[in-house]
Design a protein around this motif. Sequence first.
Motif, PDB file in Angstrom:
ATOM      1  N   LEU A 102       0.830  -1.207   0.000  1.00 46.86           N
ATOM      2  CA  LEU A 102       0.000   0.000   0.000  1.00 46.86           C
ATOM      3  C   LEU A 102       0.864   1.257   0.000  1.00 46.86           C
ATOM      4  O   LEU A 102       0.487   2.278  -0.583  1.00 46.86           O
ATOM      5  N   HIS A 103       2.020   1.195   0.617  1.00 50.00           N
ATOM      6  CA  HIS A 103       2.888   2.374   0.693  1.00 50.00           C
ATOM      7  C   HIS A 103       3.460   2.783  -0.669  1.00 50.00           C
ATOM      8  O   HIS A 103       4.011   3.864  -0.816  1.00 50.00           O
ATOM      9  N   HIS A 104       3.314   1.913  -1.675  1.00 46.01           N
ATOM     10  CA  HIS A 104       3.761   2.263  -3.023  1.00 46.01           C
ATOM     11  C   HIS A 104       2.638   2.875  -3.869  1.00 46.01           C
ATOM     12  O   HIS A 104       2.885   3.307  -4.993  1.00 46.01           O
ATOM     13  N   VAL A 105       1.419   2.870  -3.354  1.00 51.94           N
ATOM     14  CA  VAL A 105       0.277   3.413  -4.101  1.00 51.94           C
ATOM     15  C   VAL A 105       0.192   4.909  -3.822  1.00 51.94           C
ATOM     16  O   VAL A 105       0.066   5.326  -2.675  1.00 51.94           O
ATOM     17  N   PRO A 106       0.264   5.764  -4.869  1.00 55.70           N
ATOM     18  CA  PRO A 106       0.335   7.203  -4.628  1.00 55.70           C
ATOM     19  C   PRO A 106      -0.920   7.828  -4.028  1.00 55.70           C
ATOM     20  O   PRO A 106      -0.820   8.834  -3.349  1.00 55.70           O
ATOM     21  N   ASP A 107      -2.090   7.252  -4.274  1.00 53.94           N
ATOM     22  CA  ASP A 107      -3.329   7.812  -3.725  1.00 53.94           C
ATOM     23  C   ASP A 107      -4.049   6.715  -2.950  1.00 53.94           C
ATOM     24  O   ASP A 107      -4.839   5.957  -3.500  1.00 53.94           O
ATOM     25  N   ARG A 108      -3.759   6.639  -1.675  1.00 49.07           N
ATOM     26  CA  ARG A 108      -4.297   5.579  -0.820  1.00 49.07           C
ATOM     27  C   ARG A 108      -5.823   5.607  -0.775  1.00 49.07           C
ATOM     28  O   ARG A 108      -6.475   4.570  -0.874  1.00 49.07           O
ATOM     29  N   ASP A 109      -6.398   6.788  -0.623  1.00 51.03           N
ATOM     30  CA  ASP A 109      -7.851   6.888  -0.505  1.00 51.03           C
ATOM     31  C   ASP A 109      -8.549   6.422  -1.779  1.00 51.03           C
ATOM     32  O   ASP A 109      -9.597   5.763  -1.724  1.00 51.03           O
ATOM     33  N   ALA A 110      -7.979   6.755  -2.934  1.00 55.24           N
ATOM     34  CA  ALA A 110      -8.559   6.303  -4.195  1.00 55.24           C
ATOM     35  C   ALA A 110      -8.495   4.782  -4.304  1.00 55.24           C
ATOM     36  O   ALA A 110      -9.444   4.144  -4.776  1.00 55.24           O
ATOM     37  N   ALA A 111      -7.405   4.188  -3.858  1.00 54.14           N
ATOM     38  CA  ALA A 111      -7.271   2.733  -3.901  1.00 54.14           C
ATOM     39  C   ALA A 111      -8.285   2.060  -2.985  1.00 54.14           C
ATOM     40  O   ALA A 111      -8.918   1.061  -3.357  1.00 54.14           O
ATOM     41  N   LEU A 112      -8.478   2.609  -1.796  1.00 54.13           N
ATOM     42  CA  LEU A 112      -9.461   2.038  -0.875  1.00 54.13           C
ATOM     43  C   LEU A 112     -10.874   2.169  -1.434  1.00 54.13           C
ATOM     44  O   LEU A 112     -11.683   1.243  -1.320  1.00 54.13           O
ATOM     45  N   ALA A 113     -11.167   3.304  -2.057  1.00 53.24           N
ATOM     46  CA  ALA A 113     -12.493   3.503  -2.654  1.00 53.24           C
ATOM     47  C   ALA A 113     -12.729   2.497  -3.780  1.00 53.24           C
ATOM     48  O   ALA A 113     -13.838   1.963  -3.935  1.00 53.24           O
ATOM     49  N   GLU A 118       0.530  -4.205   6.122  1.00 58.96           N
ATOM     50  CA  GLU A 118       1.437  -3.080   5.907  1.00 58.96           C
ATOM     51  C   GLU A 118       2.489  -3.010   7.010  1.00 58.96           C
ATOM     52  O   GLU A 118       2.407  -3.712   8.013  1.00 58.96           O
ATOM     53  N   PHE A 119       3.464  -2.147   6.786  1.00 56.01           N
ATOM     54  CA  PHE A 119       4.528  -1.893   7.749  1.00 56.01           C
ATOM     55  C   PHE A 119       4.202  -0.610   8.504  1.00 56.01           C
ATOM     56  O   PHE A 119       3.916   0.418   7.884  1.00 56.01           O
ATOM     57  N   ASP A 120       4.262  -0.667   9.821  1.00 61.69           N
ATOM     58  CA  ASP A 120       3.861   0.478  10.643  1.00 61.69           C
ATOM     59  C   ASP A 120       5.043   1.435  10.822  1.00 61.69           C
ATOM     60  O   ASP A 120       6.054   1.068  11.432  1.00 61.69           O
ATOM     61  N   PRO A 121       4.947   2.655  10.311  1.00 59.12           N
ATOM     62  CA  PRO A 121       6.060   3.600  10.421  1.00 59.12           C
ATOM     63  C   PRO A 121       6.281   4.111  11.840  1.00 59.12           C
ATOM     64  O   PRO A 121       7.299   4.764  12.106  1.00 59.12           O
ATOM     65  N   SER A 122       5.348   3.841  12.752  1.00 58.24           N
ATOM     66  CA  SER A 122       5.560   4.232  14.147  1.00 58.24           C
ATOM     67  C   SER A 122       6.381   3.194  14.916  1.00 58.24           C
ATOM     68  O   SER A 122       6.822   3.451  16.035  1.00 58.24           O
ATOM     69  N   HIS A 123       6.604   2.030  14.310  1.00 52.06           N
ATOM     70  CA  HIS A 123       7.444   0.984  14.899  1.00 52.06           C
ATOM     71  C   HIS A 123       8.900   1.260  14.523  1.00 52.06           C
ATOM     72  O   HIS A 123       9.170   1.738  13.417  1.00 52.06           O
ATOM     73  N   PRO A 124       9.857   0.983  15.419  1.00 53.36           N
ATOM     74  CA  PRO A 124      11.272   1.256  15.083  1.00 53.36           C
ATOM     75  C   PRO A 124      11.717   0.640  13.760  1.00 53.36           C
ATOM     76  O   PRO A 124      12.404   1.288  12.965  1.00 53.36           O
ATOM     77  N   THR A 156       4.959   5.940   0.848  1.00 55.49           N
ATOM     78  CA  THR A 156       4.244   6.691   1.873  1.00 55.49           C
ATOM     79  C   THR A 156       3.608   5.685   2.816  1.00 55.49           C
ATOM     80  O   THR A 156       2.559   5.107   2.521  1.00 55.49           O
ATOM     81  N   PHE A 157       4.261   5.462   3.947  1.00 57.26           N
ATOM     82  CA  PHE A 157       3.771   4.478   4.907  1.00 57.26           C
ATOM     83  C   PHE A 157       2.660   5.078   5.775  1.00 57.26           C
ATOM     84  O   PHE A 157       2.627   6.285   6.021  1.00 57.26           O
ATOM     85  N   VAL A 158       1.760   4.211   6.232  1.00 53.78           N
ATOM     86  CA  VAL A 158       0.623   4.658   7.024  1.00 53.78           C
ATOM     87  C   VAL A 158       0.537   3.821   8.296  1.00 53.78           C
ATOM     88  O   VAL A 158       0.620   2.591   8.252  1.00 53.78           O
TER      89      VAL A 158
END
Length: 202
Positions: free
Chosen positions: A110-121, A137-143, A160-162
């Motif tokens: 998912l982090h490679h998709v430029p428009d996350r909201d459009a992909a989810l829709a 996905e990979f959590d960017p809040s994790h070390p 763009t990680f989420v």
Amino acid sequence: MHGVGDVRFFDRLARLYDLVMPAADPVGLSDAFDLANVPVRRVLDVAGGSGRASLAIANRPDVERSIVVDVSAGMLDRAFDRGLAAIRGDARELPVGSDAVDAAMIVDALHHVPDRDAALAEMYRAIRPGGVAVIREFDPSHPLGRLLAVGESVLGMGSTFVARDELLAALKASGFDPVLLEEGFVYTAVGRVPTDVDDTDA
């Protein structure tokens, strides 16, 4: 499509990708599919690359067909070589009709998709009522997630990680009923498409 840099990166990496990436987790994906209120017969493997996730669910008895959708021709060649059904397409404009599949999954991509909201829709549009969207996905809040984000940036990728809570909120905003199935460096979020009718036996 993905950012151009990402597509070129994966086209170049395609022959080596499966040598450096571990197999997708069949148990985790199966547990996510179990949250569906319909049999999971038809699956879209969105941004599925070489088909790692499709291979991981190949032995699930109810899955009749999984189709890999990706913008990288090189990665799709690898999926074809593995005997998988695959089609070139953009996560933001999936090449299927509405309510066409029982589940859609995006695994480690998912982090490679430029428009996350459009992909989810688009996933919400493509999945029939009672089906599920599965996102690992990979959590960017994790070390380790922060380290991965830095590494992909150094490689020139437009990743763009989420974080998990942000993704759960985005799933809800897209119409899904979100569930966090697994958390940590790698997390699994499931979006259930609501249904007013229990059509499990459909």
